[in-house]
Scaffold this motif. Structure first.
Motif, PDB file in Angstrom:
ATOM      1  N   THR A  39       0.823  -1.217   0.000  1.00 40.44           N
ATOM      2  CA  THR A  39       0.000   0.000   0.000  1.00 40.44           C
ATOM      3  C   THR A  39       0.856   1.266   0.000  1.00 40.44           C
ATOM      4  N   PHE A  40       2.174   1.129   0.227  1.00 43.15           N
ATOM      5  CA  PHE A  40       3.027   2.317   0.329  1.00 43.15           C
ATOM      6  C   PHE A  40       3.341   2.896  -1.045  1.00 43.15           C
ATOM      7  N   LEU A  41       3.104   4.200  -1.174  1.00 42.35           N
ATOM      8  CA  LEU A  41       3.421   4.928  -2.397  1.00 42.35           C
ATOM      9  C   LEU A  41       4.407   6.035  -2.042  1.00 42.35           C
ATOM     10  N   GLU A  42       5.672   5.886  -2.472  1.00 44.68           N
ATOM     11  CA  GLU A  42       6.690   6.874  -2.124  1.00 44.68           C
ATOM     12  C   GLU A  42       6.517   8.138  -2.960  1.00 44.68           C
ATOM     13  N   LEU A  43       6.691   9.277  -2.291  1.00 45.76           N
ATOM     14  CA  LEU A  43       6.610  10.582  -2.942  1.00 45.76           C
ATOM     15  C   LEU A  43       7.976  11.255  -2.847  1.00 45.76           C
ATOM     16  N   HIS A  44       8.349  12.026  -3.849  1.00 45.45           N
ATOM     17  CA  HIS A  44       9.713  12.544  -3.940  1.00 45.45           C
ATOM     18  C   HIS A  44       9.770  14.060  -4.075  1.00 45.45           C
ATOM     19  N   GLY A  45      10.896  14.625  -3.638  1.00 43.38           N
ATOM     20  CA  GLY A  45      11.227  16.007  -3.932  1.00 43.38           C
ATOM     21  C   GLY A  45      10.631  17.051  -3.011  1.00 43.38           C
ATOM     22  N   ASP A  46      11.352  18.194  -2.895  1.00 44.08           N
ATOM     23  CA  ASP A  46      10.875  19.295  -2.062  1.00 44.08           C
ATOM     24  C   ASP A  46      10.275  20.426  -2.897  1.00 44.08           C
ATOM     25  N   ARG A  47      10.237  20.240  -4.228  1.00 47.59           N
ATOM     26  CA  ARG A  47       9.710  21.233  -5.180  1.00 47.59           C
ATOM     27  C   ARG A  47      10.530  22.530  -5.149  1.00 47.59           C
ATOM     28  N   PHE A  87      14.595  22.246  -4.637  1.00 47.84           N
ATOM     29  CA  PHE A  87      15.990  21.979  -4.978  1.00 47.84           C
ATOM     30  C   PHE A  87      16.158  20.589  -5.588  1.00 47.84           C
ATOM     31  N   LYS A  88      15.956  19.531  -4.774  1.00 41.44           N
ATOM     32  CA  LYS A  88      16.049  18.168  -5.311  1.00 41.44           C
ATOM     33  C   LYS A  88      15.449  17.169  -4.333  1.00 41.44           C
ATOM     34  N   ASP A  89      15.525  15.919  -4.689  1.00 45.88           N
ATOM     35  CA  ASP A  89      15.003  14.845  -3.833  1.00 45.88           C
ATOM     36  C   ASP A  89      16.127  14.331  -2.946  1.00 45.88           C
ATOM     37  N   ASP A  90      15.959  14.466  -1.636  1.00 46.22           N
ATOM     38  CA  ASP A  90      16.966  14.006  -0.680  1.00 46.22           C
ATOM     39  C   ASP A  90      16.725  12.534  -0.373  1.00 46.22           C
ATOM     40  N   LYS A  91      17.703  11.685  -0.711  1.00 42.59           N
ATOM     41  CA  LYS A  91      17.547  10.236  -0.518  1.00 42.59           C
ATOM     42  C   LYS A  91      17.662   9.800   0.943  1.00 42.59           C
ATOM     43  N   ALA A  92      18.164  10.698   1.803  1.00 42.98           N
ATOM     44  CA  ALA A  92      18.263  10.366   3.231  1.00 42.98           C
ATOM     45  C   ALA A  92      16.914  10.480   3.937  1.00 42.98           C
ATOM     46  N   MET A  93      15.967  11.184   3.309  1.00 42.55           N
ATOM     47  CA  MET A  93      14.625  11.351   3.865  1.00 42.55           C
ATOM     48  C   MET A  93      13.624  10.719   2.907  1.00 42.55           C
ATOM     49  N   VAL A  94      12.914   9.711   3.390  1.00 41.80           N
ATOM     50  CA  VAL A  94      11.912   9.051   2.553  1.00 41.80           C
ATOM     51  C   VAL A  94      10.519   9.393   3.073  1.00 41.80           C
ATOM     52  N   GLY A  95       9.547   9.351   2.179  1.00 47.02           N
ATOM     53  CA  GLY A  95       8.191   9.662   2.605  1.00 47.02           C
ATOM     54  C   GLY A  95       7.172   9.238   1.572  1.00 47.02           C
ATOM     55  N   GLY A  96       5.941   9.103   2.024  1.00 49.43           N
ATOM     56  CA  GLY A  96       4.871   8.733   1.111  1.00 49.43           C
ATOM     57  C   GLY A  96       3.628   8.290   1.856  1.00 49.43           C
ATOM     58  N   LEU A  97       2.643   7.865   1.102  1.00 48.71           N
ATOM     59  CA  LEU A  97       1.369   7.412   1.668  1.00 48.71           C
ATOM     60  C   LEU A  97       1.372   5.896   1.853  1.00 48.71           C
ATOM     61  N   GLY A  98       0.804   5.448   2.967  1.00 47.89           N
ATOM     62  CA  GLY A  98       0.704   4.011   3.215  1.00 47.89           C
ATOM     63  C   GLY A  98      -0.378   3.721   4.239  1.00 47.89           C
ATOM     64  N   LYS A  99      -0.799   2.473   4.295  1.00 50.89           N
ATOM     65  CA  LYS A  99      -1.835   2.081   5.257  1.00 50.89           C
ATOM     66  C   LYS A  99      -1.264   1.191   6.348  1.00 50.89           C
ATOM     67  N   PRO A 158      18.861  20.194   3.931  1.00 47.97           N
ATOM     68  CA  PRO A 158      17.657  21.035   4.069  1.00 47.97           C
ATOM     69  C   PRO A 158      16.508  20.600   3.167  1.00 47.97           C
ATOM     70  N   GLU A 159      16.852  20.174   1.943  1.00 50.39           N
ATOM     71  CA  GLU A 159      15.780  19.748   1.024  1.00 50.39           C
ATOM     72  C   GLU A 159      15.047  18.511   1.545  1.00 50.39           C
ATOM     73  N   GLY A 160      15.709  17.706   2.373  1.00 49.96           N
ATOM     74  CA  GLY A 160      15.056  16.554   2.983  1.00 49.96           C
ATOM     75  C   GLY A 160      13.990  16.986   3.973  1.00 49.96           C
ATOM     76  N   TYR A 161      14.333  17.979   4.799  1.00 49.81           N
ATOM     77  CA  TYR A 161      13.365  18.486   5.782  1.00 49.81           C
ATOM     78  C   TYR A 161      12.244  19.250   5.095  1.00 49.81           C
ATOM     79  N   ARG A 162      12.583  19.923   3.986  1.00 43.68           N
ATOM     80  CA  ARG A 162      11.539  20.635   3.243  1.00 43.68           C
ATOM     81  C   ARG A 162      10.624  19.649   2.514  1.00 43.68           C
ATOM     82  N   LYS A 163      11.168  18.542   2.061  1.00 46.20           N
ATOM     83  CA  LYS A 163      10.332  17.485   1.481  1.00 46.20           C
ATOM     84  C   LYS A 163       9.384  16.935   2.552  1.00 46.20           C
ATOM     85  N   ALA A 164       9.936  16.677   3.742  1.00 51.37           N
ATOM     86  CA  ALA A 164       9.121  16.151   4.843  1.00 51.37           C
ATOM     87  C   ALA A 164       7.977  17.109   5.169  1.00 51.37           C
TER      88      ALA A 164
END
Length: 317
Positions: free
Chosen positions: A81-89, A91-103, A133-139
């Motif tokens: 059910t997990f759908l990963e979402l990327h990027g802070d809109r 700078f770039k997508d920080d690979k150290a911070m992951v995130g997305g929708l899941g149940k 910083p882009e990781g925290y902004r993505k979060a």
């Protein structure tokens, strides 16, 4: 299985048990009584070691190379059910911070967490779990999206700290973390935070503000790592054990000081000894925490969260 220095007695007994089993298979000798005796001694040794861990030994366990990381929890608990979402809109997508929708047990969550690597290549790819910083902004982007659609937030903390490089500072590392704390305190949806490994400094706080904050038993949460504390106070890393004791960074210390809401028990030996049980227990705590928050009004939720953090640091003689 890799072993830490204090786990060597366990390693020796497990090797003896393996040899005993091999001898039994390759010969006609009945080794059952001997195997039982070694197994009994092994279980007792595990209890003696893991029930009396020092603060530094818990820090070592939180960094164990076999320990499950954020994506391990997400895949086990959310499944497909997990759908990963990327990027802070920005700078770039920080690979150290992951995130997305899941149940989790049928309930949708916006899940955010730091991800470490499993080997040299993936550790470099994930920047050792140290977000820019882009990781925290993505979060924050994902958490604001969750707020827009009324989806609760789940954060999984496992970081040695925010990335301290020059380029991170140039892009506003301190502002990004401070902005996340500011926005999370007034987010209009429930936030559940779990420290699943290392919870170091502002790197952890950047996604660590929650209505319910849980720590796994063998994790730590502190303003500074024991090694860094030792190097500042005593100009050497040799006093890291002493620093770990002084920092009061273990899960039991945090619960005693009312800085976390509860401690999630781990299997004997740590989360990596029985991953399935650990994943199941974590999922239960997530559901339990959400059930305690889901009926609160937005105003009560935010007021309760603000009151919780306002009380931290109060001291009475």
């Amino acid at each position: 299985m890799e072993y830490l220095d204090f786990e060597l007695p366990i390693k020796e007994l497990e090797e003896q048990l393996q040899k005993c089993v091999i001898i039994g298979k390759e010969s006609d000798v009945d080794v059952t009584p001997t195997c039982k005796e070694i197994n009994k001694k092994l279980e007792q040794t595990k209890k003696d070691i893991y029930k009396n861990l020092t603060a530094w030994q818990r820090v070592q366990l939180s960094r164990h190379p076999n320990r499950p990381y954020t994506l391990d929890y997400i895949r086990a608990i959310c499944g497909d059910t997990f759908l990963e979402l990327h990027g802070d809109r920005g700078f770039k997508d920080d690979k150290a911070m992951v995130g997305g929708l899941g149940k989790v047990n049928g309930q949708s969550f916006m899940i955010v967490g730091q991800q470490k690597g499993y080997n040299t290549k993936t550790r470099q790819y994930r920047n050792f779990g140290m977000a820019n910083p882009e990781g925290y902004r993505k979060a924050l982007r994902l958490m604001k999206m969750a707020e827009k659609f009324g989806i609760p937030v789940l954060t999984l903390v496992d970081t040695p700290g925010a990335y301290p490089g020059l380029e991170a500072e140039e892009r506003g590392q301190g502002e990004a973390i401070a902005r996340n704390i500011f926005e999370m305190v007034r987010l209009k949806v429930p936030i559940i935070t779990i420290i699943v490994g290392e919870g170091a400094s502002g790197g952890a706080l950047g996604i660590g503000v929650g209505d319910k904050v849980y720590m796994l038993e063998n994790t730590w949460y502190s303003v500074i790592s024991p090694e860094s504390c030792s190097s500042i106070l005593w100009k050497s890393w040799e006093y890291k054990e002493r620093a770990a004791d002084a920092l009061k960074l273990t899960s039991s210390d945090m619960k005693r000081q009312k800085l976390v809401d509860d401690v999630i028990p781990e299997p004997l030996g740590g989360a990596h000894y029985d991953r399935e049980t650990t994943f199941k227990t974590v999922a239960e705590y997530i559901t339990k925490g959400y059930n305690e928050l889901k009926d609160l009004s937005t105003a009560d939720l935010i007021a309760q969260r603000m009151d919780k953090y306002s009380k931290m640091g109060e001291y009475k003689e």
